[in-house]
Design a protein around this motif. Sequence first.
Motif, PDB file in Angstrom:
ATOM      1  N   ASP A  94       0.956  -1.172   0.143  1.00  0.00           N
ATOM      2  CA  ASP A  94      -0.162  -0.106   0.124  1.00  0.00           C
ATOM      3  C   ASP A  94       0.999   1.185  -0.143  1.00  0.00           C
ATOM      4  OD1 ASP A  94      -2.444   1.362   0.439  1.00  0.00           O
ATOM      5  OD2 ASP A  94      -1.622   2.032   2.484  1.00  0.00           O
ATOM      6  N   SER A  95       1.947   1.157   0.822  1.00  0.00           N
ATOM      7  CA  SER A  95       2.858   2.320   0.952  1.00  0.00           C
ATOM      8  C   SER A  95       3.537   2.601  -0.482  1.00  0.00           C
ATOM      9  CB  SER A  95       3.631   2.197   2.032  1.00  0.00           C
ATOM     10  OG  SER A  95       3.056   2.333   3.295  1.00  0.00           O
ATOM     11  N   MET A  96       3.931   1.481  -1.079  1.00  0.00           N
ATOM     12  CA  MET A  96       4.651   1.463  -2.362  1.00  0.00           C
ATOM     13  C   MET A  96       3.739   2.225  -3.338  1.00  0.00           C
ATOM     14  SD  MET A  96       7.845   0.275  -2.283  1.00  0.00           S
ATOM     15  CE  MET A  96       8.239  -0.267  -3.889  1.00  0.00           C
ATOM     16  N   GLY A  97       2.562   1.866  -3.346  1.00  0.00           N
ATOM     17  CA  GLY A  97       1.501   2.469  -4.310  1.00  0.00           C
ATOM     18  C   GLY A  97       1.050   4.020  -4.000  1.00  0.00           C
ATOM     19  N   GLN A 103       3.900  10.540  -6.482  1.00  0.00           N
ATOM     20  CA  GLN A 103       4.811  11.412  -7.510  1.00  0.00           C
ATOM     21  C   GLN A 103       4.255  11.182  -8.608  1.00  0.00           C
ATOM     22  OE1 GLN A 103       7.650   8.008  -6.350  1.00  0.00           O
ATOM     23  NE2 GLN A 103       8.987   9.663  -5.332  1.00  0.00           N
ATOM     24  N   GLY A 104       3.019  11.060  -8.887  1.00  0.00           N
ATOM     25  CA  GLY A 104       2.436  11.030 -10.198  1.00  0.00           C
ATOM     26  C   GLY A 104       2.502   9.901 -10.948  1.00  0.00           C
ATOM     27  N   ALA A 109       1.354   3.048  -9.198  1.00  0.00           N
ATOM     28  CA  ALA A 109       0.350   3.128  -8.159  1.00  0.00           C
ATOM     29  C   ALA A 109      -0.812   1.996  -8.088  1.00  0.00           C
ATOM     30  CB  ALA A 109      -0.146   4.622  -7.755  1.00  0.00           C
ATOM     31  N   LEU A 110      -1.500   2.038  -9.204  1.00  0.00           N
ATOM     32  CA  LEU A 110      -2.536   1.181  -9.329  1.00  0.00           C
ATOM     33  C   LEU A 110      -2.108  -0.375  -9.227  1.00  0.00           C
ATOM     34  CD1 LEU A 110      -5.445   0.800 -10.025  1.00  0.00           C
ATOM     35  CD2 LEU A 110      -4.705   0.625 -12.561  1.00  0.00           C
ATOM     36  N   ALA A 116      -1.984  -4.968  -3.049  1.00  0.00           N
ATOM     37  CA  ALA A 116      -2.262  -4.669  -1.691  1.00  0.00           C
ATOM     38  C   ALA A 116      -3.453  -5.091  -1.285  1.00  0.00           C
ATOM     39  CB  ALA A 116      -1.918  -3.144  -1.213  1.00  0.00           C
ATOM     40  N   TRP A 117      -4.623  -4.811  -1.995  1.00  0.00           N
ATOM     41  CA  TRP A 117      -6.093  -4.793  -1.894  1.00  0.00           C
ATOM     42  C   TRP A 117      -6.306  -6.326  -1.993  1.00  0.00           C
ATOM     43  CZ3 TRP A 117     -10.028  -2.805   0.388  1.00  0.00           C
ATOM     44  CH2 TRP A 117     -11.423  -3.137  -0.237  1.00  0.00           C
ATOM     45  N   ILE A 118      -5.661  -7.158  -2.978  1.00  0.00           N
ATOM     46  CA  ILE A 118      -5.794  -8.475  -2.896  1.00  0.00           C
ATOM     47  C   ILE A 118      -5.433  -9.302  -1.428  1.00  0.00           C
ATOM     48  CG2 ILE A 118      -4.949 -10.710  -4.123  1.00  0.00           C
ATOM     49  CD1 ILE A 118      -4.815  -8.937  -6.787  1.00  0.00           C
ATOM     50  N   ARG A 119      -4.316  -8.721  -1.061  1.00  0.00           N
ATOM     51  CA  ARG A 119      -3.663  -9.348   0.097  1.00  0.00           C
ATOM     52  C   ARG A 119      -4.468  -9.126   1.439  1.00  0.00           C
ATOM     53  NH1 ARG A 119       0.814 -11.903  -1.033  1.00  0.00           N
ATOM     54  NH2 ARG A 119       2.062 -11.262  -3.086  1.00  0.00           N
ATOM     55  N   ASP A 120      -5.041  -7.757   1.441  1.00  0.00           N
ATOM     56  CA  ASP A 120      -5.699  -7.406   2.789  1.00  0.00           C
ATOM     57  C   ASP A 120      -6.689  -6.339   2.403  1.00  0.00           C
ATOM     58  OD1 ASP A 120      -6.324  -6.755   5.295  1.00  0.00           O
ATOM     59  OD2 ASP A 120      -4.375  -5.505   5.352  1.00  0.00           O
ATOM     60  N   LYS A 121      -8.062  -6.824   2.293  1.00  0.00           N
ATOM     61  CA  LYS A 121      -8.904  -5.802   2.157  1.00  0.00           C
ATOM     62  C   LYS A 121      -9.164  -5.015   3.389  1.00  0.00           C
ATOM     63  CE  LYS A 121     -11.070  -8.088  -1.658  1.00  0.00           C
ATOM     64  NZ  LYS A 121      -9.768  -8.172  -2.300  1.00  0.00           N
ATOM     65  N   ASN A 122      -8.596  -3.694   3.431  1.00  0.00           N
ATOM     66  CA  ASN A 122      -9.008  -2.970   4.523  1.00  0.00           C
ATOM     67  C   ASN A 122      -9.568  -1.571   4.083  1.00  0.00           C
ATOM     68  OD1 ASN A 122      -6.837  -1.049   4.990  1.00  0.00           O
ATOM     69  ND2 ASN A 122      -5.415  -2.942   5.228  1.00  0.00           N
ATOM     70  N   PRO A 123      -9.964  -0.647   5.018  1.00  0.00           N
ATOM     71  CA  PRO A 123     -10.611   0.633   4.349  1.00  0.00           C
ATOM     72  C   PRO A 123      -9.558   1.481   4.107  1.00  0.00           C
ATOM     73  CG  PRO A 123     -11.744  -0.086   6.602  1.00  0.00           C
ATOM     74  CD  PRO A 123     -10.446  -1.329   6.037  1.00  0.00           C
ATOM     75  N   GLU A 124      -8.280   1.392   4.608  1.00  0.00           N
ATOM     76  CA  GLU A 124      -7.197   2.422   4.265  1.00  0.00           C
ATOM     77  C   GLU A 124      -6.654   1.983   2.836  1.00  0.00           C
ATOM     78  OE1 GLU A 124      -3.305   4.590   5.821  1.00  0.00           O
ATOM     79  OE2 GLU A 124      -4.668   3.592   7.362  1.00  0.00           O
ATOM     80  N   ILE A 125      -6.626   0.864   2.550  1.00  0.00           N
ATOM     81  CA  ILE A 125      -6.133   0.300   1.206  1.00  0.00           C
ATOM     82  C   ILE A 125      -7.186   0.813   0.094  1.00  0.00           C
ATOM     83  CG2 ILE A 125      -5.514  -1.469  -0.422  1.00  0.00           C
ATOM     84  CD1 ILE A 125      -3.996  -2.850   2.102  1.00  0.00           C
ATOM     85  N   ALA A 126      -8.291   0.707   0.543  1.00  0.00           N
ATOM     86  CA  ALA A 126      -9.743   0.915  -0.326  1.00  0.00           C
ATOM     87  C   ALA A 126      -9.578   2.367  -0.669  1.00  0.00           C
ATOM     88  CB  ALA A 126     -10.827   0.467   0.494  1.00  0.00           C
ATOM     89  N   ALA A 127      -9.386   3.024   0.486  1.00  0.00           N
ATOM     90  CA  ALA A 127      -9.229   4.449   0.316  1.00  0.00           C
ATOM     91  C   ALA A 127      -8.187   4.865  -1.067  1.00  0.00           C
ATOM     92  CB  ALA A 127      -9.031   5.319   1.329  1.00  0.00           C
ATOM     93  N   HIS A 128      -7.022   4.384  -0.688  1.00  0.00           N
ATOM     94  CA  HIS A 128      -5.916   4.532  -1.555  1.00  0.00           C
ATOM     95  C   HIS A 128      -6.168   3.922  -3.038  1.00  0.00           C
ATOM     96  CE1 HIS A 128      -3.305   4.849   2.063  1.00  0.00           C
ATOM     97  NE2 HIS A 128      -3.796   6.052   1.787  1.00  0.00           N
ATOM     98  N   LEU A 129      -6.792   3.008  -3.242  1.00  0.00           N
ATOM     99  CA  LEU A 129      -6.980   2.312  -4.406  1.00  0.00           C
ATOM    100  C   LEU A 129      -8.207   3.039  -5.107  1.00  0.00           C
ATOM    101  CD1 LEU A 129      -6.561   0.149  -6.424  1.00  0.00           C
ATOM    102  CD2 LEU A 129      -8.129  -1.290  -5.312  1.00  0.00           C
ATOM    103  N   GLY A 130      -9.181   3.589  -4.365  1.00  0.00           N
ATOM    104  CA  GLY A 130     -10.099   4.069  -4.893  1.00  0.00           C
ATOM    105  C   GLY A 130      -9.761   5.604  -5.527  1.00  0.00           C
ATOM    106  N   GLU A 131      -8.901   5.974  -4.638  1.00  0.00           N
ATOM    107  CA  GLU A 131      -8.446   7.280  -5.108  1.00  0.00           C
ATOM    108  C   GLU A 131      -7.629   7.347  -6.459  1.00  0.00           C
ATOM    109  OE1 GLU A 131      -6.079  11.278  -3.506  1.00  0.00           O
ATOM    110  OE2 GLU A 131      -7.100   9.886  -2.213  1.00  0.00           O
ATOM    111  N   VAL A 132      -6.908   6.295  -6.544  1.00  0.00           N
ATOM    112  CA  VAL A 132      -6.091   6.156  -7.852  1.00  0.00           C
ATOM    113  C   VAL A 132      -6.964   5.778  -8.835  1.00  0.00           C
ATOM    114  CG1 VAL A 132      -4.376   4.665  -9.065  1.00  0.00           C
ATOM    115  CG2 VAL A 132      -3.742   5.623  -6.689  1.00  0.00           C
ATOM    116  N   LEU A 133      -7.990   4.948  -8.910  1.00  0.00           N
ATOM    117  CA  LEU A 133      -8.607   4.690  -9.929  1.00  0.00           C
ATOM    118  C   LEU A 133      -9.665   5.800 -10.194  1.00  0.00           C
ATOM    119  CD1 LEU A 133     -10.200   1.367  -8.421  1.00  0.00           C
ATOM    120  CD2 LEU A 133      -9.086   1.362 -10.705  1.00  0.00           C
TER     121      LEU A 133
END
Length: 170
Positions: A94-97, A103-104, A109-110, A116-133
């Motif tokens: 998640d941090s790598m993403g 950094q743009g 990032a995706l 990360a999301w595959i390995r651990d479905k948690n709200p913070e990873i969801a927030a980050h993944l959703g933002e990139v999507l």
Amino acid sequence: GEQQASREILSEGLQALPGNTELLYGRALLSVELNRIEEAEQDLRQILADDPENAAALNALGYTLADRSERLEEAQQLIRAAHELQPEEASILDSMGWVAYRQGRLNEALAWLEEAWIRDKNPEIAAHLGEVLWKLGRESEAVEVWRQGHELGRQNPVLRETLDRFGVDL
């Protein structure tokens, strides 16, 4: 909800047990929540001075710098070091993403955040993944990931702030 009181208790513990890694780490995380970034950095660097291969501290410091500062190159170096030590750890992925996103480098990032999301479905990873999507123009996918994250933890502060910032009401 008592971050300041908790931080004070950890500080008292550190008076009795100076340099205790668990207490320093806990206080650092609470310091971040309280937006006391310099103090968090100081605690995490103290851990790393004693144990330069502490992946959790490397990741926490790198993520904090990526999220709360413009010191993105330094953040990336710290997170990469953590990743070398624990390449399967979802929070590090998640941090790598997140640092790639800051950094743009959205496609990179995706990839990190999806792993990360595959390995651990948690709200913070969801927030980050959703933002990139969302930033990639994949709004419906972003909302779906956010919805899943919301079901996992409705009160997660990172997810709530992200939803507010993008004006998404689930």
